[in-house]
Design a protein around this motif. Sequence first.
Motif, short mmCIF file in Angstrom:
data_model
loop_
_atom_site.label_atom_id
_atom_site.label_comp_id
_atom_site.label_asym_id
_atom_site.label_seq_id
_atom_site.Cartn_x
_atom_site.Cartn_y
_atom_site.Cartn_z
N ASP A 12 0.84 -1.05 -0.01
CA ASP A 12 0.24 0.52 0.07
C ASP A 12 0.94 1.32 -0.38
OD1 ASP A 12 -2.19 1.59 0.32
OD2 ASP A 12 -2.54 1.20 2.82
N VAL A 13 0.69 1.89 -1.21
CA VAL A 13 1.79 2.57 -0.81
C VAL A 13 1.36 4.17 -0.59
CG1 VAL A 13 3.20 4.66 -2.77
CG2 VAL A 13 3.21 2.31 -3.03
N GLY A 14 1.62 4.79 0.07
CA GLY A 14 1.38 6.46 0.98
C GLY A 14 2.55 7.19 0.51
N ILE A 18 4.97 3.64 2.79
CA ILE A 18 4.92 2.49 2.52
C ILE A 18 4.70 1.17 2.76
CG2 ILE A 18 5.60 0.80 0.28
CD1 ILE A 18 7.44 3.09 -0.82
N LYS A 19 3.73 0.16 3.35
CA LYS A 19 3.57 -0.36 3.99
C LYS A 19 3.19 -2.10 3.16
CE LYS A 19 -0.77 1.92 6.55
NZ LYS A 19 -0.69 2.33 5.35
N GLU A 34 6.86 -1.79 6.99
CA GLU A 34 7.07 -0.36 6.48
C GLU A 34 7.87 0.14 6.26
OE1 GLU A 34 5.45 3.31 9.28
OE2 GLU A 34 3.58 1.15 8.59
N ILE A 35 8.18 0.79 5.38
CA ILE A 35 9.57 1.75 4.73
C ILE A 35 8.65 2.93 4.53
CG2 ILE A 35 10.16 0.13 4.16
CD1 ILE A 35 10.30 1.36 0.96
N PRO A 36 9.67 4.54 5.05
CA PRO A 36 9.18 5.43 4.26
C PRO A 36 9.10 5.70 2.97
CG PRO A 36 11.75 5.82 5.00
CD PRO A 36 10.98 4.27 5.30
N THR A 37 8.16 6.62 2.13
CA THR A 37 7.73 7.14 0.95
C THR A 37 9.22 8.15 0.12
OG1 THR A 37 5.92 6.82 1.25
CG2 THR A 37 6.65 7.26 -0.78
#
Length: 317
Positions: A12-14, A18-19, A34-37
């Motif tokens: 899930d790209v926010g 990003i989850k 998750e990682i930071p976008t």
Amino acid sequence: MGMMMRHCIGIDVGGTTIKFGLFQEDGILSEKWEIPTKTEGRKEKLYADLAASVREVLQKRGIRSAELAGVGVGIPGPVMPNGSISALVNLGVYDLKINEELSGYLGGVKVRAVNDANAAALGEMWQGGGKSYDSVVMITLGTGVGGGVIERGRLIAGNFGMGGELGHMIMNPNEPDACNCGGHGCLEQYTSATGIVRVARRFLAQEDTPSSLRAVENLTAKDVLDAAKAGDDLAVRSVDCSMRYLGWAMAHISHMTDPQCFVIGGGVSKAGQYLLDVIRRHYESFLFIQKPQAKICLATLGNDAGIFGAARLILGE
């Protein structure tokens, strides 16, 4: 296919994070992270980050890419059926062909992308608030209003990336203020978290009736809903005005797809049963042809709906 595929990944790209979720094909979530976008304005950076994170987890768990049914991705913007995306404005990246391009970064693993609100709808139908139904319309009431329409287990994503954009149904063409999309009187302008506040501010400006909301500095949708639940008359009428538009939109949707169930999600849905009761009253008031049959349920997966739906996108093919 001879061997059973046992795993799949939902992403899930926010705008800020990003989850990811690693799923078994029965819908069990094995792990999430998750990682930071950070796109730095380049789609290649986005792809490289996604691929590196997926690879790391597969390696850690000893999963070969042959055991991966695919990677599903929920995207914050319109996605064409072939996975092409002209612009992700909030991420500053343009002209993505994510199905092929990300697959290339993952050594040929199948990739499918869909709009994030559509992904949330699939997730809620599969493992959430709409679990016992296969014809579901999800309406996400967050900063904006997103949606997803599912008919007999299949997402109606549309032909031009616009399927499920329920927030931009025009409910009041005489609205003086413009929506972010450029339209006037979109559902989103009344029913989103920001819309609920906008409507409440109008009530406060137009009346001098006493209200607990007058003392609140930075008004939020939660403030308005909490005041309404507590019986504040202005707040009650303001929420009623906002949700009348939603009930009306849902009646339109019923006349089109006649779903078994509406799932209400997003931050606003935390108002719970109070909110559902107001919505149902208005929804029923706009249906005349038949007794309203559709259930109205709360979403249950919260922020995980997107990763569940992105995984379901792969497993449902």
